[in-house]
Design an enzyme around this catalytic site. Structure first.
Site, PDB file in Angstrom:
ATOM      1  N   GLU A   1       0.889  -1.261   0.032  1.00 33.39           N
ATOM      2  CA  GLU A   1      -0.111  -0.077   0.029  1.00 33.39           C
ATOM      3  C   GLU A   1       0.962   1.224  -0.182  1.00 33.39           C
ATOM      4  OE1 GLU A   1      -2.793  -0.262   3.167  1.00 33.39           O
ATOM      5  OE2 GLU A   1      -3.454  -2.181   2.594  1.00 33.39           O
TER       6      GLU A   1
ATOM      7  N   HIS B   1      -8.401   0.651   1.581  1.00 31.70           N
ATOM      8  CA  HIS B   1      -8.218   0.421   3.048  1.00 31.70           C
ATOM      9  C   HIS B   1      -9.210   1.326   3.507  1.00 31.70           C
ATOM     10  CE1 HIS B   1      -5.023  -1.019   5.934  1.00 31.70           C
ATOM     11  NE2 HIS B   1      -6.170  -0.791   6.692  1.00 31.70           N
TER      12      HIS B   1
HETATM   13  P1  NAP Z   1      -9.069  -9.447  17.215  1.00 33.27           P
HETATM   14  O1  NAP Z   1     -10.273  -9.108  17.900  1.00 33.27           O
HETATM   15  O2  NAP Z   1      -7.728  -9.701  17.783  1.00 33.27           O
HETATM   16  O3  NAP Z   1      -9.227 -10.901  16.157  1.00 33.27           O
HETATM   17  C1  NAP Z   1      -8.012 -11.396  15.483  1.00 33.27           C
HETATM   18  C2  NAP Z   1      -8.458 -12.828  15.628  1.00 33.27           C
HETATM   19  O4  NAP Z   1      -7.372 -13.710  15.002  1.00 33.27           O
HETATM   20  C3  NAP Z   1      -8.512 -13.515  16.995  1.00 33.27           C
HETATM   21  O5  NAP Z   1      -9.568 -14.428  17.122  1.00 33.27           O
HETATM   22  C4  NAP Z   1      -7.063 -14.131  17.025  1.00 33.27           C
HETATM   23  O6  NAP Z   1      -7.187 -15.330  17.844  1.00 33.27           O
HETATM   24  C5  NAP Z   1      -6.847 -14.677  15.761  1.00 33.27           C
HETATM   25  N1  NAP Z   1      -5.728 -14.950  15.552  1.00 33.27           N
HETATM   26  C6  NAP Z   1      -4.201 -14.179  15.729  1.00 33.27           C
HETATM   27  N2  NAP Z   1      -3.253 -14.697  15.088  1.00 33.27           N
HETATM   28  C7  NAP Z   1      -3.644 -16.058  14.695  1.00 33.27           C
HETATM   29  C8  NAP Z   1      -2.992 -16.676  13.984  1.00 33.27           C
HETATM   30  N3  NAP Z   1      -1.861 -16.650  13.964  1.00 33.27           N
HETATM   31  N4  NAP Z   1      -3.451 -17.728  13.323  1.00 33.27           N
HETATM   32  C9  NAP Z   1      -5.142 -17.835  13.573  1.00 33.27           C
HETATM   33  N5  NAP Z   1      -5.628 -17.097  14.246  1.00 33.27           N
HETATM   34  C10 NAP Z   1      -4.999 -16.051  14.596  1.00 33.27           C
HETATM   35  O7  NAP Z   1      -8.792  -8.162  15.867  1.00 33.27           O
HETATM   36  P2  NAP Z   1      -9.821  -7.585  15.173  1.00 33.27           P
HETATM   37  O8  NAP Z   1     -10.282  -6.291  16.057  1.00 33.27           O
HETATM   38  O9  NAP Z   1     -10.944  -8.389  14.798  1.00 33.27           O
HETATM   39  O10 NAP Z   1      -8.943  -7.099  13.990  1.00 33.27           O
HETATM   40  C11 NAP Z   1      -8.581  -7.787  13.054  1.00 33.27           C
HETATM   41  C12 NAP Z   1      -7.784  -7.383  11.972  1.00 33.27           C
HETATM   42  O11 NAP Z   1      -8.367  -6.666  11.165  1.00 33.27           O
HETATM   43  C13 NAP Z   1      -6.439  -6.326  12.686  1.00 33.27           C
HETATM   44  O12 NAP Z   1      -5.274  -6.957  13.290  1.00 33.27           O
HETATM   45  C14 NAP Z   1      -6.191  -5.284  11.464  1.00 33.27           C
HETATM   46  O13 NAP Z   1      -4.973  -5.850  10.867  1.00 33.27           O
HETATM   47  C15 NAP Z   1      -7.412  -5.469  10.365  1.00 33.27           C
HETATM   48  N6  NAP Z   1      -8.370  -4.299  10.482  1.00 33.27           N
HETATM   49  C16 NAP Z   1      -8.426  -4.081   9.181  1.00 33.27           C
HETATM   50  C17 NAP Z   1      -9.385  -2.779   9.082  1.00 33.27           C
HETATM   51  C18 NAP Z   1      -9.312  -2.101   7.663  1.00 33.27           C
HETATM   52  O14 NAP Z   1      -9.423  -0.680   7.543  1.00 33.27           O
HETATM   53  N7  NAP Z   1      -9.372  -2.927   6.644  1.00 33.27           N
HETATM   54  C19 NAP Z   1      -9.895  -2.295  10.085  1.00 33.27           C
HETATM   55  C20 NAP Z   1      -9.775  -2.781  11.578  1.00 33.27           C
HETATM   56  C21 NAP Z   1      -9.092  -3.970  11.419  1.00 33.27           C
HETATM   57  P3  NAP Z   1      -6.721 -15.323  19.547  1.00 33.27           P
HETATM   58  O15 NAP Z   1      -8.227 -15.016  20.220  1.00 33.27           O
HETATM   59  O16 NAP Z   1      -6.016 -16.563  19.669  1.00 33.27           O
HETATM   60  O17 NAP Z   1      -5.879 -14.086  19.622  1.00 33.27           O
HETATM   61  C1  GLV Z   2      -6.933  -0.601  10.003  1.00 35.43           C
HETATM   62  O1  GLV Z   2      -6.424  -1.475   9.065  1.00 35.43           O
HETATM   63  C2  GLV Z   2      -6.670  -0.783  11.629  1.00 35.43           C
HETATM   64  O2  GLV Z   2      -5.738  -1.948  11.648  1.00 35.43           O
HETATM   65  O3  GLV Z   2      -7.035  -0.124  12.323  1.00 35.43           O
END
Ligand code: NAP
Ligand code: GLV
Length: 324
Positions: free
Chosen positions: A273, A291
């Site tokens: 990106e 994004h």
């Molecule tokens: P979250 O609540 O921490 O969820 C992540 C999940 O992935 C948890 O269930 C975690 O399991 C699991 N996980 C972590 N490492 C893993 C692995 N190696 N193998 C399998 N599962 C794994 O995070 P979230 O708030 O949902 O956000 C997730 C991701 O979305 C962020 O880290 C970010 O990169 C992305 N995001 C993108 C945007 C965007 O603008 N597109 C916005 C927000 C977030 P555990 O419970 O075991 O830790």
């Molecule tokens: C967006 O990608 C975030 O990680 O907040």
């Protein structure tokens, strides 16, 4: 808070209410022209500020986070993902890191559903045809996409956003939902979401019509969807990624689309990106967004306020709300 007030350097332009909230508690150096800090500028900021509000678009590797001590003691990240920060280097530099979980979950889940709809129904290419003056009118066979309702959705990473997507997909679209993640939640929770657990990622890939990625970017998840895993996806299925570009081997994805094994992709995040690979750019069967997951005014203010709260707690000597 003791005088003089701590100096906070903010690496990108933030919504006005966030700047105001910062100024209530801190001396603040904003970034009014919104330029991206170079590594030397970032190193200088770390030596001049007491705390920094940084973003996911600021690479904070060992070349920037030199071993401490620094004047800066906290990186309050404006975003939930922290794969752009080398946590070992931050630790060695004596820096605490915080993030903004939760407040962006709904918006990112909404956008994931939008990408599923756009990809299966061909909405991007439909809109492009219309704007290009290429629409010749309704016919029974023109621009046919694929039905969303009832298709099986596989959620990879059943955390906050993965669950919010599952909720929308089961309630709104009657989609059977499969989930796989590092930690298996309680059966009761899975039943509450109406989700079927897969013990292996391979099983989820083989049985899903739509695979949606929601694990964080990390060394463990880099290239999670490599050529081999893409091959294991169901023929004709589509891949949705609103998590991190690093999870997907983009060249392998293009090859899989070329061979017709995959039936499309919807991507909000990319390996390099803000650059989009020419091969992805050229494809009509790939929907691309810049994004935008958390990109609403309300959510960006809430994210900024969370970062402000983390900074305030730190400088008051209180427990951090969102330590990484
Ligand atoms: P979250 O609540 O921490 O969820 C992540 C999940 O992935 C948890 O269930 C975690 O399991 C699991 N996980 C972590 N490492 C893993 C692995 N190696 N193998 C399998 N599962 C794994 O995070 P979230 O708030 O949902 O956000 C997730 C991701 O979305 C962020 O880290 C970010 O990169 C992305 N995001 C993108 C945007 C965007 O603008 N597109 C916005 C927000 C977030 P555990 O419970 O075991 O830790
Ligand atoms: C967006 O990608 C975030 O990680 O907040």
């Amino acid at each position: 808070m003791s005088d003089p007030r701590p100096l906070i350097i903010v690496t990108r332009r933030v919504p006005e209410p966030v700047g105001r909230a910062l100024a209530e508690s801190f001396d603040v150096r904003l970034n009014p022209d919104n330029h991206r800090f170079s590594p030397p500028e970032m190193r200088r900021a770390l030596s001049e500020a007491d705390g920094m509000m940084c973003t996911l678009f600021d690479p904070l590797g060992p070349d920037v986070l030199l071993p401490g001590p620094h004047r800066c003691r906290i990186l309050a990240n404006f975003g939930v993902g922290v794969d752009h920060v080398s946590l070992p280097a931050a630790r060695a530099a004596g820096l605490l890191v915080t993030n903004t979980p939760g407040v962006l979950t709904d918006c990112t889940a909404d956008l994931t559903i939008a990408l599923i709809l756009m990809t299966l129904r061909g909405l991007g290419s439909g809109e492009r045809r219309l704007r290009a003056g290429q629409w010749t009118g309704w016919t029974p066979t023109d621009q046919l996409g694929r039905r969303v309702t009832g298709r099986t959705l596989g959620i990879v990473g059943f955390g906050r956003i993965g669950r919010a997507v599952a909720h929308r997909a089961t309630r709104g679209f009657g989609m059977p939902v499969l989930a796989w993640s590092r930690t298996r939640p309680e059966q009761e929770l899975l039943e509450g979401f109406g989700v079927t657990w897969c013990d292996t990622l391979d099983r989820l890939l083989a049985e899903s019509d739509v695979v949606s990625l929601h694990v964080p970017g990390s060394a463990e998840t880099a290239n999670l969807m490599d050529a081999e895993r893409l091959t294991r996806m169901k023929p004709g299925s589509v891949l949705i990624n609103t998590a991190r570009g690093s999870l997907v081997d983009e060249d392998a994805l293009v090859r899989s689309l070329d061979t017709g094994h995959l039936g499309g992709a919807g991507l909000d995040v990319f390996v390099n990106e803000p650059n989009l690979s020419p091969a992805l750019r050229a494809r009509e069967d790939v929907v691309v967004l810049p994004h935008l997951g958390s990109a609403t005014f309300e959510t960006r203010v809430a994210m900024g306020m969370k970062a402000v709260e983390n900074l305030r707690s730190f400088f008051r000597g209180e427990a951090l709300p969102d330590p990484v």
